[in-house]
Design a protein around this motif. Structure first.
Motif, PDB file in Angstrom:
ATOM      1  N   LEU A 120       0.707  -1.348  -0.141  1.00 47.92           N
ATOM      2  CA  LEU A 120      -0.054  -0.268   0.148  1.00 47.92           C
ATOM      3  C   LEU A 120       0.854   1.207  -0.132  1.00 47.92           C
ATOM      4  O   LEU A 120       0.691   2.249  -0.996  1.00 47.92           O
ATOM      5  CB  LEU A 120      -1.007   0.084   1.093  1.00 47.92           C
ATOM      6  CG  LEU A 120      -1.922  -0.934   1.166  1.00 47.92           C
ATOM      7  CD1 LEU A 120      -2.776  -1.002   2.466  1.00 47.92           C
ATOM      8  CD2 LEU A 120      -3.025  -0.565  -0.068  1.00 47.92           C
ATOM      9  N   THR A 121       1.732   1.513   0.886  1.00 46.46           N
ATOM     10  CA  THR A 121       2.532   2.481   1.226  1.00 46.46           C
ATOM     11  C   THR A 121       3.587   2.602  -0.373  1.00 46.46           C
ATOM     12  O   THR A 121       3.693   3.913  -0.753  1.00 46.46           O
ATOM     13  CB  THR A 121       3.565   2.429   2.273  1.00 46.46           C
ATOM     14  OG1 THR A 121       4.246   1.146   2.434  1.00 46.46           O
ATOM     15  CG2 THR A 121       2.459   2.591   3.549  1.00 46.46           C
ATOM     16  N   SER A 122       4.026   1.675  -0.444  1.00 47.75           N
ATOM     17  CA  SER A 122       5.067   1.735  -1.729  1.00 47.75           C
ATOM     18  C   SER A 122       4.180   1.984  -3.147  1.00 47.75           C
ATOM     19  O   SER A 122       4.826   2.812  -3.712  1.00 47.75           O
ATOM     20  CB  SER A 122       5.813   0.319  -2.211  1.00 47.75           C
ATOM     21  OG  SER A 122       6.618   0.183  -0.920  1.00 47.75           O
ATOM     22  N   GLY A 123       3.049   1.709  -3.247  1.00 46.67           N
ATOM     23  CA  GLY A 123       2.144   2.018  -4.338  1.00 46.67           C
ATOM     24  C   GLY A 123       1.725   3.376  -4.284  1.00 46.67           C
ATOM     25  O   GLY A 123       1.795   4.118  -5.333  1.00 46.67           O
ATOM     26  N   SER A 124       1.639   3.989  -3.085  1.00 46.99           N
ATOM     27  CA  SER A 124       1.191   5.511  -2.937  1.00 46.99           C
ATOM     28  C   SER A 124       2.361   6.243  -3.231  1.00 46.99           C
ATOM     29  O   SER A 124       2.247   7.161  -4.130  1.00 46.99           O
ATOM     30  CB  SER A 124       0.931   5.746  -1.350  1.00 46.99           C
ATOM     31  OG  SER A 124      -0.277   4.827  -1.114  1.00 46.99           O
ATOM     32  N   LEU A 125       3.809   5.920  -2.798  1.00 47.59           N
ATOM     33  CA  LEU A 125       4.886   6.516  -3.222  1.00 47.59           C
ATOM     34  C   LEU A 125       5.112   6.514  -4.590  1.00 47.59           C
ATOM     35  O   LEU A 125       5.627   7.365  -5.409  1.00 47.59           O
ATOM     36  CB  LEU A 125       6.064   5.931  -2.643  1.00 47.59           C
ATOM     37  CG  LEU A 125       6.422   6.248  -1.060  1.00 47.59           C
ATOM     38  CD1 LEU A 125       7.348   5.607  -0.371  1.00 47.59           C
ATOM     39  CD2 LEU A 125       6.261   7.903  -0.918  1.00 47.59           C
ATOM     40  N   ALA A 126       4.838   5.323  -5.492  1.00 46.02           N
ATOM     41  CA  ALA A 126       5.095   5.208  -6.793  1.00 46.02           C
ATOM     42  C   ALA A 126       4.057   6.146  -7.595  1.00 46.02           C
ATOM     43  O   ALA A 126       4.483   6.615  -8.659  1.00 46.02           O
ATOM     44  CB  ALA A 126       4.746   3.908  -7.207  1.00 46.02           C
ATOM     45  N   ALA A 127       2.976   6.287  -6.859  1.00 47.22           N
ATOM     46  CA  ALA A 127       1.771   7.205  -7.611  1.00 47.22           C
ATOM     47  C   ALA A 127       2.359   8.573  -7.576  1.00 47.22           C
ATOM     48  O   ALA A 127       1.931   9.362  -8.363  1.00 47.22           O
ATOM     49  CB  ALA A 127       0.498   6.678  -6.959  1.00 47.22           C
ATOM     50  N   LEU A 128       2.798   8.885  -6.516  1.00 41.52           N
ATOM     51  CA  LEU A 128       3.373  10.230  -6.097  1.00 41.52           C
ATOM     52  C   LEU A 128       4.476  10.587  -7.231  1.00 41.52           C
ATOM     53  O   LEU A 128       4.604  11.630  -7.674  1.00 41.52           O
ATOM     54  CB  LEU A 128       3.764  10.484  -4.817  1.00 41.52           C
ATOM     55  CG  LEU A 128       4.355  11.531  -4.277  1.00 41.52           C
ATOM     56  CD1 LEU A 128       3.260  12.784  -4.519  1.00 41.52           C
ATOM     57  CD2 LEU A 128       4.880  11.740  -2.988  1.00 41.52           C
ATOM     58  N   SER A 129       5.459   9.650  -7.121  1.00 36.56           N
ATOM     59  CA  SER A 129       6.470   9.877  -8.163  1.00 36.56           C
ATOM     60  C   SER A 129       6.044  10.112  -9.529  1.00 36.56           C
ATOM     61  O   SER A 129       6.758  10.719 -10.285  1.00 36.56           O
ATOM     62  CB  SER A 129       7.561   8.763  -8.003  1.00 36.56           C
ATOM     63  OG  SER A 129       8.019   8.573  -6.759  1.00 36.56           O
ATOM     64  N   PRO A 147       9.114  15.562  -5.480  1.00 34.75           N
ATOM     65  CA  PRO A 147       7.989  15.814  -4.415  1.00 34.75           C
ATOM     66  C   PRO A 147       8.753  16.266  -3.364  1.00 34.75           C
ATOM     67  O   PRO A 147       9.675  15.756  -2.976  1.00 34.75           O
ATOM     68  CB  PRO A 147       7.224  14.283  -4.204  1.00 34.75           C
ATOM     69  CG  PRO A 147       8.439  13.378  -4.609  1.00 34.75           C
ATOM     70  CD  PRO A 147       9.183  13.927  -5.793  1.00 34.75           C
ATOM     71  N   ALA A 148       8.213  17.240  -2.583  1.00 35.11           N
ATOM     72  CA  ALA A 148       8.763  17.668  -1.387  1.00 35.11           C
ATOM     73  C   ALA A 148       8.645  16.779  -0.333  1.00 35.11           C
ATOM     74  O   ALA A 148       7.720  15.740  -0.212  1.00 35.11           O
ATOM     75  CB  ALA A 148       7.671  18.972  -0.817  1.00 35.11           C
ATOM     76  N   HIS A 149       9.336  16.872   0.799  1.00 40.16           N
ATOM     77  CA  HIS A 149       9.324  15.931   1.801  1.00 40.16           C
ATOM     78  C   HIS A 149       8.376  15.737   2.549  1.00 40.16           C
ATOM     79  O   HIS A 149       7.719  14.771   3.025  1.00 40.16           O
ATOM     80  CB  HIS A 149      10.683  16.030   2.782  1.00 40.16           C
ATOM     81  CG  HIS A 149      10.839  15.155   3.844  1.00 40.16           C
ATOM     82  ND1 HIS A 149      11.289  13.824   3.688  1.00 40.16           N
ATOM     83  CD2 HIS A 149      10.816  15.225   5.210  1.00 40.16           C
ATOM     84  CE1 HIS A 149      11.195  13.228   4.803  1.00 40.16           C
ATOM     85  NE2 HIS A 149      11.107  13.968   5.772  1.00 40.16           N
ATOM     86  N   SER A 150       7.597  16.843   2.884  1.00 42.63           N
ATOM     87  CA  SER A 150       6.194  16.793   3.665  1.00 42.63           C
ATOM     88  C   SER A 150       5.247  16.502   2.615  1.00 42.63           C
ATOM     89  O   SER A 150       4.490  15.763   3.334  1.00 42.63           O
ATOM     90  CB  SER A 150       5.976  18.710   3.864  1.00 42.63           C
ATOM     91  OG  SER A 150       5.799  19.178   2.620  1.00 42.63           O
ATOM     92  N   THR A 151       5.381  16.528   1.524  1.00 48.87           N
ATOM     93  CA  THR A 151       4.342  15.798   0.656  1.00 48.87           C
ATOM     94  C   THR A 151       4.339  14.213   0.869  1.00 48.87           C
ATOM     95  O   THR A 151       3.328  13.470   0.800  1.00 48.87           O
ATOM     96  CB  THR A 151       4.414  16.103  -0.946  1.00 48.87           C
ATOM     97  OG1 THR A 151       4.169  17.608  -1.136  1.00 48.87           O
ATOM     98  CG2 THR A 151       3.341  15.396  -1.589  1.00 48.87           C
TER      99      THR A 151
END
Length: 499
Positions: free
Chosen positions: A365-374, A380-384
């Motif tokens: 779930l979390t890796s997929g979220s990071l991949a979607a953000l990338s 992306p900013a660290h806060s994002t």
């Protein structure tokens, strides 16, 4: 695994009847060692107070801790003059040993003790034992540290007392306010099951008894007291403090390893049917949700801290995987012990393996979220990143709780308990062994009517015939010698006493 609705091994508390076939309702024990000067005034004053104010039958028991002066003669003289006074002689010292021996042999449904100096105002005695007689509470203690208490003592003792209770709160998570006030009471049915678990025979006896009772979920009632320090007290503060700290370490280690069979002390809910049958709500769900949320919140903070550290020298995916792995191991261990109440080391590896499967789902779930953000933005900013990870972790948390409850730590049904009868003083009989602790899961009791009249201080008392001091248990340190206690203490009673 026992849920909140488990009937436990102790029966539901009931009001103690006033007419118990001549058996005193209250037995007040006064442990003494070389107190020839103070014993007689103490017993006479206590006897007069109870005769004048206590509405039930009572007994005063002098527990002579191997005195070497004329204390035994003074006690025998009091027993001969007052029908309500008995004497119990022990040939070994130790306040805890004296209390456990006399309480285990007493036939009174409510057991209490107080120090011979009567530092505590006796007007607090009836409020102390009333919740036990009514069936409201299991134990009761006098508190010198309550806001409503009035205490006269020097700054040295005040500092030691408050410091010791702060240590108990910080190390053993104790919630009672005053562990060592010499003014306590316990129901006999609770004492029968609790005392064999208490190992200390000295001054730490009170603390160990209260910690185990509190951890088992028993109800402890506190009474503010008026207390005046005895300037002639013979307590050795440094030696007592050292022994207490050793006891704190021993009990804390036993609780951490889950080697204490606290399920023996489980109480059912009260008599209100609404407490026993709640439709459509799984047992223990509310408590587990609260525990899971607390553990989850701390785990999230731990995860974010680890991610921020790892992100300094690695990419976001690697930092996320490492942080999530370490926090998942800590989260599974914490939920196993605190949320779902699994004690001991049995099944710990399997639980961690199942927890890693849950971790893999969270990682996806979390890796997929990071991949979607990338994919959405190249830098992306660290806060994002943190905001996306928090949202993904919230979704993973809900799924984690459901998997923990239904798969990793399922609430398996336990065998139905035996018919709820008040336990007698028969010793524990080994039966089925607990899968995690090795202790008996269903100790057998001799079937007797509640509070059946017995000969006071019979040698077959449970504490004398079988206890932690006679046979090693998983709670005992195999390298440490067991403390000893008298098996058949001498009992002195007044002439013609048939009680």
């Amino acid at each position: 695994m026992r849920s909140d609705s488990s009937p436990g091994t102790l029966p539901a508390r009931e009001h103690i009847p006033a007419d118990a076939a001549g058996t005193p309702v209250l037995d007040v024990v006064i442990p003494v060692y070389n107190e020839e000067k103070d014993l007689e005034p103490c017993v006479l004053r206590l006897h007069e107070h109870l005769t004048r104010t206590f509405p039930y039958g009572f007994r005063i028991t002098v527990a002579d801790n191997a005195s070497t002066d004329t204390t035994p003669l003074v006690a025998a003289r009091l027993a001969a003059a007052l029908p309500e006074v008995s004497v119990h002689r022990l040939e070994q010292k130790g306040r805890g040993r004296a209390l456990a021996t006399v309480w285990s042999a007493s036939d009174a449904p409510v057991l209490a003790y107080m120090d011979v100096d009567l530092s505590t105002d006796l007007n607090a005695l009836l409020p102390l034992v009333a919740p036990l007689i009514s069936g409201h509470s299991d134990l009761a203690i006098g508190s010198r540290l309550s806001r409503a208490s009035r205490v006269v003592r020097g700054p040295k003792r005040e500092f030691i007392s408050r410091g010791y209770n702060l240590i108990l709160r910080g190390s053993l998570q104790a919630r009672f306010s005053d562990a060592q006030c010499g003014f306590k009471a316990i129901r006999r049915d609770v004492a029968q099951v609790l005392l064999p678990l208490v190992r200390d025979t000295g001054w730490f006896f009170d603390t160990e008894m209260l910690v185990l009772a509190e951890r088992a979920g028993l109800r402890i009632h506190e009474v503010p007291v008026d207390w005046v320090d005895d300037p002639d007290s013979t307590v050795h503060l440094v030696r007592t403090a050292t022994e207490d700290l050793k006891g704190v370490w021993r009990v804390g280690r036993a609780l951490a390893t889950g080697s204490l069979p606290l399920d023996r002390l489980a109480r059912p809910f009260g008599d209100d049917p609404r407490d026993r049958e709640i439709s459509d709500v799984p047992g223990g769900l509310a408590r587990q949700l609260v525990g899971f949320c607390v553990v989850g919140g701390l785990s999230t903070l731990f995860y974010l801290l680890l991610y921020s550290v790892f992100r300094q020298f690695s990419g976001s995916q690697v930092a996320n995987a490492l942080a999530l792995l370490l926090s998942a191991l800590a989260n599974t261990a914490a939920n196993r012990r605190l949320t779902f109440g699994v004690r001991g080391r049995g099944g710990a590896v399997r639980h961690q393996a199942q927890g890693l499967v849950v971790f893999a789902i969270g990682l996806a779930l979390t890796s997929g979220s990071l991949a979607a953000l990338s994919a959405a933005t190249t830098q992306p900013a660290h806060s994002t990143e943190l905001a996306v990870l928090i949202a993904a972790n919230l979704a993973a948390t809900v799924l984690r709780f459901l998997l923990f409850r239904a798969w990793v730590f399922p609430d398996r049904a336990e065998p139905a308990p035996p018919a709820q009868q008040a336990p007698s003083f028969a010793p524990f009989t080994p039966t089925a062994k607990h899968a995690r602790t090795g202790y008996d899961t269903e100790p057998a009791y001799a079937q007797q009517a509640p509070y059946a009249p017995q000969t006071p201080y019979a040698p077959q008392a449970a504490y004398a015939s079988q206890s932690p001091y006679d046979s090693p248990t998983p709670y005992d340190d195999p390298t440490a010698p067991h403390p000893t206690h008298p098996t058949h203490p001498t009992t002195i009673t007044r002439p013609g006493d048939t009680r």
